[in-house]
Design a protein around this motif. Structure first.
Motif, PDB file in Angstrom:
ATOM      1  N   GLY A  34     102.050  48.271  46.177  1.00  0.00           N
ATOM      2  CA  GLY A  34     101.187  47.441  47.018  1.00  0.00           C
ATOM      3  C   GLY A  34     100.216  46.587  46.226  1.00  0.00           C
ATOM      4  N   ARG A  35      99.847  47.080  45.028  1.00  0.00           N
ATOM      5  CA  ARG A  35      98.855  46.304  44.270  1.00  0.00           C
ATOM      6  C   ARG A  35      99.455  45.649  43.021  1.00  0.00           C
ATOM      7  NH1 ARG A  35      96.019  51.535  43.914  1.00  0.00           N
ATOM      8  NH2 ARG A  35      97.089  52.725  42.334  1.00  0.00           N
ATOM      9  N   GLN A  51     100.919  40.973  42.577  1.00  0.00           N
ATOM     10  CA  GLN A  51     100.663  40.035  43.663  1.00  0.00           C
ATOM     11  C   GLN A  51      99.232  39.524  43.571  1.00  0.00           C
ATOM     12  OE1 GLN A  51     102.088  42.543  47.176  1.00  0.00           O
ATOM     13  NE2 GLN A  51     102.855  43.628  45.394  1.00  0.00           N
ATOM     14  N   GLY A  52      98.911  38.489  44.324  1.00  0.00           N
ATOM     15  CA  GLY A  52      97.516  38.086  44.454  1.00  0.00           C
ATOM     16  C   GLY A  52      97.107  36.967  43.527  1.00  0.00           C
ATOM     17  N   ASP A  53      97.808  36.793  42.408  1.00  0.00           N
ATOM     18  CA  ASP A  53      97.397  35.690  41.535  1.00  0.00           C
ATOM     19  C   ASP A  53      98.241  34.430  41.781  1.00  0.00           C
ATOM     20  OD1 ASP A  53      99.792  36.318  40.369  1.00  0.00           O
ATOM     21  OD2 ASP A  53      98.985  36.821  38.412  1.00  0.00           O
ATOM     22  N   SER A  67     104.501  37.865  34.481  1.00  0.00           N
ATOM     23  CA  SER A  67     103.082  37.757  34.837  1.00  0.00           C
ATOM     24  C   SER A  67     102.458  39.140  35.001  1.00  0.00           C
ATOM     25  CB  SER A  67     102.898  36.924  36.109  1.00  0.00           C
ATOM     26  OG  SER A  67     103.644  37.459  37.180  1.00  0.00           O
ATOM     27  N   ASP A  68     103.287  40.169  35.102  1.00  0.00           N
ATOM     28  CA  ASP A  68     102.743  41.530  35.143  1.00  0.00           C
ATOM     29  C   ASP A  68     103.856  42.530  34.793  1.00  0.00           C
ATOM     30  OD1 ASP A  68     100.836  43.510  35.411  1.00  0.00           O
ATOM     31  OD2 ASP A  68     100.474  43.194  37.535  1.00  0.00           O
ATOM     32  N   LEU A  69     103.445  43.703  34.336  1.00  0.00           N
ATOM     33  CA  LEU A  69     104.397  44.748  33.935  1.00  0.00           C
ATOM     34  C   LEU A  69     103.696  46.099  34.067  1.00  0.00           C
ATOM     35  CD1 LEU A  69     106.526  44.738  30.663  1.00  0.00           C
ATOM     36  CD2 LEU A  69     105.192  46.722  31.314  1.00  0.00           C
ATOM     37  N   LEU A  70     104.405  47.070  34.571  1.00  0.00           N
ATOM     38  CA  LEU A  70     103.836  48.412  34.747  1.00  0.00           C
ATOM     39  C   LEU A  70     104.882  49.465  34.382  1.00  0.00           C
ATOM     40  CD1 LEU A  70     101.725  50.467  35.959  1.00  0.00           C
ATOM     41  CD2 LEU A  70     102.816  50.073  38.173  1.00  0.00           C
ATOM     42  N   ILE A  71     104.457  50.458  33.626  1.00  0.00           N
ATOM     43  CA  ILE A  71     105.289  51.639  33.360  1.00  0.00           C
ATOM     44  C   ILE A  71     104.443  52.877  33.630  1.00  0.00           C
ATOM     45  CG2 ILE A  71     106.577  52.980  31.640  1.00  0.00           C
ATOM     46  CD1 ILE A  71     106.978  50.408  30.026  1.00  0.00           C
ATOM     47  N   ILE A  72     104.951  53.784  34.445  1.00  0.00           N
ATOM     48  CA  ILE A  72     104.323  55.098  34.611  1.00  0.00           C
ATOM     49  C   ILE A  72     105.408  56.144  34.372  1.00  0.00           C
ATOM     50  CG2 ILE A  72     103.082  56.673  36.159  1.00  0.00           C
ATOM     51  CD1 ILE A  72     102.208  54.269  37.813  1.00  0.00           C
ATOM     52  N   HIS A  73     105.113  57.125  33.520  1.00  0.00           N
ATOM     53  CA  HIS A  73     106.093  58.191  33.283  1.00  0.00           C
ATOM     54  C   HIS A  73     105.356  59.519  33.269  1.00  0.00           C
ATOM     55  CE1 HIS A  73     109.677  60.237  32.055  1.00  0.00           C
ATOM     56  NE2 HIS A  73     110.332  59.124  31.808  1.00  0.00           N
ATOM     57  N   ASP A  91     110.310  64.826  43.813  1.00  0.00           N
ATOM     58  CA  ASP A  91     109.142  64.268  43.117  1.00  0.00           C
ATOM     59  C   ASP A  91     109.488  62.969  42.384  1.00  0.00           C
ATOM     60  OD1 ASP A  91     107.579  66.371  43.900  1.00  0.00           O
ATOM     61  OD2 ASP A  91     107.325  67.248  41.902  1.00  0.00           O
ATOM     62  N   ALA A  92     108.513  62.094  42.301  1.00  0.00           N
ATOM     63  CA  ALA A  92     108.646  60.884  41.503  1.00  0.00           C
ATOM     64  C   ALA A  92     108.484  61.231  40.030  1.00  0.00           C
ATOM     65  CB  ALA A  92     107.583  59.875  41.916  1.00  0.00           C
ATOM     66  N   ILE A  93     109.460  60.835  39.214  1.00  0.00           N
ATOM     67  CA  ILE A  93     109.395  61.080  37.769  1.00  0.00           C
ATOM     68  C   ILE A  93     108.692  59.927  37.064  1.00  0.00           C
ATOM     69  CG2 ILE A  93     110.727  61.364  35.652  1.00  0.00           C
ATOM     70  CD1 ILE A  93     113.061  62.369  37.387  1.00  0.00           C
ATOM     71  N   MET A  94     109.091  58.714  37.421  1.00  0.00           N
ATOM     72  CA  MET A  94     108.574  57.550  36.699  1.00  0.00           C
ATOM     73  C   MET A  94     108.828  56.292  37.511  1.00  0.00           C
ATOM     74  SD  MET A  94     111.546  55.914  35.808  1.00  0.00           S
ATOM     75  CE  MET A  94     110.954  54.880  34.474  1.00  0.00           C
ATOM     76  N   MET A  95     108.160  55.220  37.132  1.00  0.00           N
ATOM     77  CA  MET A  95     108.447  53.921  37.748  1.00  0.00           C
ATOM     78  C   MET A  95     108.214  52.817  36.733  1.00  0.00           C
ATOM     79  SD  MET A  95     105.183  52.899  40.187  1.00  0.00           S
ATOM     80  CE  MET A  95     105.774  51.208  40.383  1.00  0.00           C
ATOM     81  N   VAL A  96     108.898  51.710  36.945  1.00  0.00           N
ATOM     82  CA  VAL A  96     108.557  50.487  36.228  1.00  0.00           C
ATOM     83  C   VAL A  96     108.440  49.385  37.274  1.00  0.00           C
ATOM     84  CG1 VAL A  96     109.838  51.185  34.152  1.00  0.00           C
ATOM     85  CG2 VAL A  96     110.894  49.638  35.785  1.00  0.00           C
ATOM     86  N   ALA A  97     107.679  48.355  36.940  1.00  0.00           N
ATOM     87  CA  ALA A  97     107.584  47.185  37.812  1.00  0.00           C
ATOM     88  C   ALA A  97     107.431  45.951  36.937  1.00  0.00           C
ATOM     89  CB  ALA A  97     106.403  47.322  38.772  1.00  0.00           C
ATOM     90  N   THR A  98     108.038  44.858  37.370  1.00  0.00           N
ATOM     91  CA  THR A  98     107.966  43.594  36.637  1.00  0.00           C
ATOM     92  C   THR A  98     107.703  42.469  37.634  1.00  0.00           C
ATOM     93  OG1 THR A  98     110.358  43.316  36.885  1.00  0.00           O
ATOM     94  CG2 THR A  98     109.596  44.312  34.834  1.00  0.00           C
TER      95      THR A  98
END
Lengths: 82, 145, 145, 82
Positions: free
Chosen positions: C17-18, C21-23, C72-78, C87-94
């Motif tokens: 959700g966050r 976006q927004g820019d 313009s953005d990148l996220l990794i959570i592991h 359960d969620a193990i990990m995510m990436v977003a681009t």
């Protein structure tokens, strides 16, 4: 009688979103020739068929397709969804 | 499986939060969000569609994806009507056992949505209004499937 | 850009959700979520990692993606530690201007995360515990980049 | 003195997560030979090098790499993240 629908710039050039057309055209191409003969705005809208797509009863088709049994013809430019 | 064509906004985060999870079948979820870019001075956008055909085309594209990949869930949302820069235009989501299927199915959905679903975008900018032109690339993207 | 290695759960919906976006710069956002599957009678999983090297490896993978695509953005959570089915193990977003870059960058991140970030999964099932074996496919997936 | 770290089943077979090792080994391969000579559990853990990976100071490397200047060596199976 057949329902003819126009979308996007085809709709804008022809000036209406849909109309009922009395036609004996056997194919889409023949229907287009009939429409082009009506008025300049139709001739203009159909001047470059490469820039147009056609759907018959809401399924993509092509200009050589027969119209027999078809109730709804739609003309529009290539789609730009997504 | 859920397909929605709507003028109303949707909440991408909330959709992602409830998609494809909870049944223990999916190991991989892929989501795609399409946004109105604020670049190039565009002030607003309007999306026209072909009611009736749109729903059929999206159902066909979704069925084709499900025939090709084993998906535990699938979602398509596509808006029409007026949109502003930053607004969400559409999203797809896919859930599968493994990442390859989830990625491929999501890209397949996007490629077909672009060129086979009856939506047309019109952009309003400083130089007036213009219908977005389809790109040759978008048609070519279908060749890989 | 954000990279997080954590034992704690994360909220995939809230992250989506966050993100990106927004820019007004992004036209396309792709997210991937990896989940613990409940299949095959697995009752729980544990993920071990190499503190220090993990952060370096993820930073390198993210840098490589940013050098290759304009994001313009990148996220990794592991996550690491104990996990249960679902359960969620990990995510990436681009986030990028166009869908091709966003998809490619997300798949690149996933392919390298699989085989080049020092995480090891151990599954606990009815027949005891077993370390997940790396697949030849996963190593081969790197060849396309 | 060098820090040697073990992860996943390598850690379980050897029975500890890390240790400090006094060595004159010039390469990773030489260090492995020294460790294998110590005890059966090391010999077992290092019996199939194709199933192992090595990192030097937290960067992936290979068994022929020199150890000069290296402070931390880690042994582990192929990674399975994501």
């Amino acid at each position: 009688m057949i329902d003819v629908l126009y979308f996007a710039w085809v709709r804008e050039r022809i000036g209406l979103p849909r109309e009922r057309v009395e036609t004996d055209a056997a194919t889409v191409a023949e229907l287009i020739e009939e429409l082009k003969a009506r008025e300049d705005r139709y001739a203009l809208a159909f001047s470059d068929l490469r820039a147009l797509r056609v759907a018959l009863d809401q399924e993509l088709s092509d200009f050589s397709a027969p119209l027999k049994g078809v109730r709804e013809v739609a003309f529009f430019p290539p789609m730009t969804g997504g | 499986m859920d397909i929605r064509v709507q003028a109303a906004p949707f909440d991408f985060g909330a959709e992602c939060g409830r998609f494809g999870q909870g049944d223990g079948r999916a190991g991989a979820v892929v989501t795609f969000l399409g946004l109105v870019r604020g670049a190039d001075g565009m002030s607003r956008m309007e999306i026209e569609h072909y009611p009736g055909m749109t729903e059929k085309a999206l159902a066909k594209i979704a069925e084709d994806a499900r025939a090709r990949w084993s998906l535990s869930d699938l979602l398509i949302i596509h808006r029409y009507g007026p949109l502003a820069p930053g607004d969400a235009i559409m999203m797809v989501a896919t859930a599968a056992r493994h990442r390859k299927a989830a990625f491929e199915a999501a890209e397949f959905l996007m490629d077909y949505l672009k060129s086979r679903a009856p939506f047309w975008k019109k952009e309003f900018g400083p130089d007036g209004a213009e219908w977005v032109q389809a790109k040759d690339d978008d048609e070519a993207a279908l060749d890989r499937w």
